[in-house]
Design a protein around this motif. Structure first.
Motif, PDB file in Angstrom:
ATOM      1  N   ARG A 229       0.832  -1.195   0.000  1.00 28.17           N
ATOM      2  CA  ARG A 229       0.000   0.000   0.000  1.00 28.17           C
ATOM      3  C   ARG A 229       0.870   1.251   0.000  1.00 28.17           C
ATOM      4  NH1 ARG A 229      -4.042   0.092  -2.331  1.00 28.17           N
ATOM      5  NH2 ARG A 229      -3.219   2.003  -3.170  1.00 28.17           N
ATOM      6  N   ALA A 230       1.913   1.250   0.832  1.00 31.08           N
ATOM      7  CA  ALA A 230       2.816   2.396   0.889  1.00 31.08           C
ATOM      8  C   ALA A 230       3.558   2.561  -0.432  1.00 31.08           C
ATOM      9  CB  ALA A 230       3.804   2.216   2.038  1.00 31.08           C
ATOM     10  N   ALA A 231       3.970   1.432  -1.024  1.00 30.60           N
ATOM     11  CA  ALA A 231       4.700   1.487  -2.288  1.00 30.60           C
ATOM     12  C   ALA A 231       3.817   1.999  -3.423  1.00 30.60           C
ATOM     13  CB  ALA A 231       5.242   0.106  -2.626  1.00 30.60           C
ATOM     14  N   ILE A 232       2.595   1.507  -3.486  1.00 34.12           N
ATOM     15  CA  ILE A 232       1.660   1.945  -4.529  1.00 34.12           C
ATOM     16  C   ILE A 232       1.365   3.439  -4.388  1.00 34.12           C
ATOM     17  CG2 ILE A 232      -0.755   1.769  -5.275  1.00 34.12           C
ATOM     18  CD1 ILE A 232      -0.513  -1.276  -4.723  1.00 34.12           C
ATOM     19  N   ASP A 233       1.228   3.899  -3.147  1.00 32.50           N
ATOM     20  CA  ASP A 233       0.964   5.317  -2.918  1.00 32.50           C
ATOM     21  C   ASP A 233       2.138   6.173  -3.402  1.00 32.50           C
ATOM     22  OD1 ASP A 233      -0.751   7.412  -1.713  1.00 32.50           O
ATOM     23  OD2 ASP A 233       0.973   7.685  -0.398  1.00 32.50           O
ATOM     24  N   GLY A 234       3.349   5.712  -3.143  1.00 31.92           N
ATOM     25  CA  GLY A 234       4.519   6.460  -3.591  1.00 31.92           C
ATOM     26  C   GLY A 234       4.609   6.547  -5.095  1.00 31.92           C
ATOM     27  N   VAL A 235       4.392   5.418  -5.771  1.00 29.85           N
ATOM     28  CA  VAL A 235       4.448   5.411  -7.235  1.00 29.85           C
ATOM     29  C   VAL A 235       3.310   6.239  -7.818  1.00 29.85           C
ATOM     30  CG1 VAL A 235       4.276   3.956  -9.287  1.00 29.85           C
ATOM     31  CG2 VAL A 235       5.687   3.224  -7.352  1.00 29.85           C
ATOM     32  N   ALA A 236       2.124   6.148  -7.218  1.00 31.08           N
ATOM     33  CA  ALA A 236       0.976   6.910  -7.715  1.00 31.08           C
ATOM     34  C   ALA A 236       1.234   8.415  -7.653  1.00 31.08           C
ATOM     35  CB  ALA A 236      -0.268   6.555  -6.910  1.00 31.08           C
ATOM     36  N   THR A 237       1.896   8.851  -6.608  1.00 34.25           N
ATOM     37  CA  THR A 237       2.199  10.282  -6.472  1.00 34.25           C
ATOM     38  C   THR A 237       3.102  10.758  -7.605  1.00 34.25           C
ATOM     39  OG1 THR A 237       1.939  10.164  -4.068  1.00 34.25           O
ATOM     40  CG2 THR A 237       3.207  12.018  -4.950  1.00 34.25           C
ATOM     41  N   LEU A 238       4.101   9.943  -7.956  1.00 39.50           N
ATOM     42  CA  LEU A 238       4.985  10.329  -9.054  1.00 39.50           C
ATOM     43  C   LEU A 238       4.254  10.248 -10.394  1.00 39.50           C
ATOM     44  CD1 LEU A 238       7.742  11.271  -9.935  1.00 39.50           C
ATOM     45  CD2 LEU A 238       8.487   8.874 -10.011  1.00 39.50           C
ATOM     46  N   ILE A 239       3.392   9.263 -10.562  1.00 38.08           N
ATOM     47  CA  ILE A 239       2.604   9.167 -11.799  1.00 38.08           C
ATOM     48  C   ILE A 239       1.750  10.417 -11.963  1.00 38.08           C
ATOM     49  CG2 ILE A 239       0.661   7.965 -12.874  1.00 38.08           C
ATOM     50  CD1 ILE A 239       1.880   5.344 -11.851  1.00 38.08           C
ATOM     51  N   ALA A 240       1.152  10.897 -10.881  1.00 34.23           N
ATOM     52  CA  ALA A 240       0.333  12.109 -10.948  1.00 34.23           C
ATOM     53  C   ALA A 240       1.175  13.305 -11.374  1.00 34.23           C
ATOM     54  CB  ALA A 240      -0.311  12.370  -9.592  1.00 34.23           C
TER      55      ALA A 240
END
Length: 337
Positions: A229-240
């Motif tokens: 969950r933490a990893a997905i959140d980090g990647v999602a922030t950069l994707i945004a």
């Protein structure tokens, strides 16, 4: 598959981090031109660990080809032949407002930068007098007392980072290697990136053997639900963040998400980063990024790049995976054809 990991760019941490990355099995490290200089951490790493070294990327526009050539040539000597010069163009707003430099025709300018650097290398290697005359750069003076002489390890490779079709095609025409922008999907890479590569090779009369392709991936790796969950959140922030950039819209377009780009762009201008993150679904993270256990991530990276790239740069944006997870990912990638 060989694995490159990002080194901490802070000079007080670069040496320790290089040793750590060497200890978990990385083949090399790359530096990012963000809050720190892009060359200095690699100089530090060169002296403490037997790792490959690469700028990923040094922004070419604000720099003279001669400055880039000197930094690259010296790092190649100091590292014993382990350095590669990765160049990128950045986007207009950063070149003009962050670097305070001039912006014009980025692909054309990048091609000329690569050509100028190679001409300087040829001069230093004793292959030809310096006589480079381009639209943006002219290099015709190199007195003997300014010539370092032939590099005992040969000139370093010059790579280009690219996303769009014109820059990707240009890289395939003139560079020694292509750094595939980490903001992409498997479909975009297969259908658009490789089509542009093929066109660039055809135009230049080169073959696939003349161009090294280095895949790059935003990796969300973890074994537990909480870690993922933490990893997905980090990647999602950069994707945004990436998705807010108009030049990166073709990736979203490929996957049917083009309408999201202007929304993200408008939110970025008001500083609504939390709102931007909320628009990135888990499905988008799994499509643009790489998600799973170390073994699952390695398998997905192999499926995405394996037919074209024997090397990958892994990013872990916005979170810190455990050393064990990174080591297992590296080991699994080493077993990936």
């Amino acid at each position: 598959m060989r694995v490159q990991l990002q080194i901490d760019g802070a000079p007080q941490r670069a040496a320790e981090h290089a040793r750590e990355l060497a200890g978990i099995g990385a083949d090399g490290v790359f530096s990012f031109e963000g809050p720190h200089d892009v060359f200095q951490p690699l100089v530090i790493a060169a002296g403490v660990a037997e790792l490959g070294l690469m700028t990923n990327v040094a922004i070419a526009g604000p720099r003279s080809p001669l400055h880039l050539a000197h930094a690259a040539y010296d790092l190649q000597v100091y590292s014993g032949g382990r350095f590669r010069l990765g160049l990128g163009s950045q986007i207009r707003v950063h070149i003009e407002k962050r670097y305070g430099a001039q912006w014009s025709k980025p692909a054309e300018r990048m091609a000329e930068t690569v050509g100028a650097i190679k001409a300087i290398f040829d001069c230093w290697e004793g292959k030809a007098p310096l006589n480079f005359r381009g639209r943006y750069f002219t290099h015709t003076l190199m007195p003997p007392n300014f010539v370092p002489g032939p590099n005992p390890y040969g000139p370093p490779a010059v790579l280009m980072g690219a996303l769009g079709p014109i820059m990707t095609r240009t890289a395939a025409e003139v560079a020694d290697g292509l750094l595939v922008m980490p903001f992409h999907s498997a479909r975009h890479f297969a259908e658009r990136t490789m089509a542009a590569v093929d066109e660039g090779l055809r135009r230049s009369g080169r073959t696939p053997a003349d161009l090294q392709i280095i895949g790059q991936a935003m990796v969300a790796v973890g074994r537990t639900d909480a870690d993922l969950r933490a990893a997905i959140d980090g990647v999602a922030t950069l994707i945004a963040f990436y998705g807010s950039t108009p030049a990166y819209r073709p990736v979203l377009d490929t996957e049917g998400w083009a309408e999201l780009q202007p929304v993200l762009n408008a939110m970025s201008k008001t500083g609504d980063y939390a709102g931007m993150r909320a628009l990135i679904s888990d499905d988008m993270v799994r499509t643009i990024g790489i998600v799973g256990t170390p073994q699952e991530c390695a398998a997905e990276i192999g499926r995405r790049f394996g037919a074209h790239a024997g090397e990958v740069c892994c990013y872990f944006p916005g979170y810190r995976p455990s050393a064990g997870d990174i080591a297992d990912l590296v080991a699994a990638l080493h077993r990936t054809p």
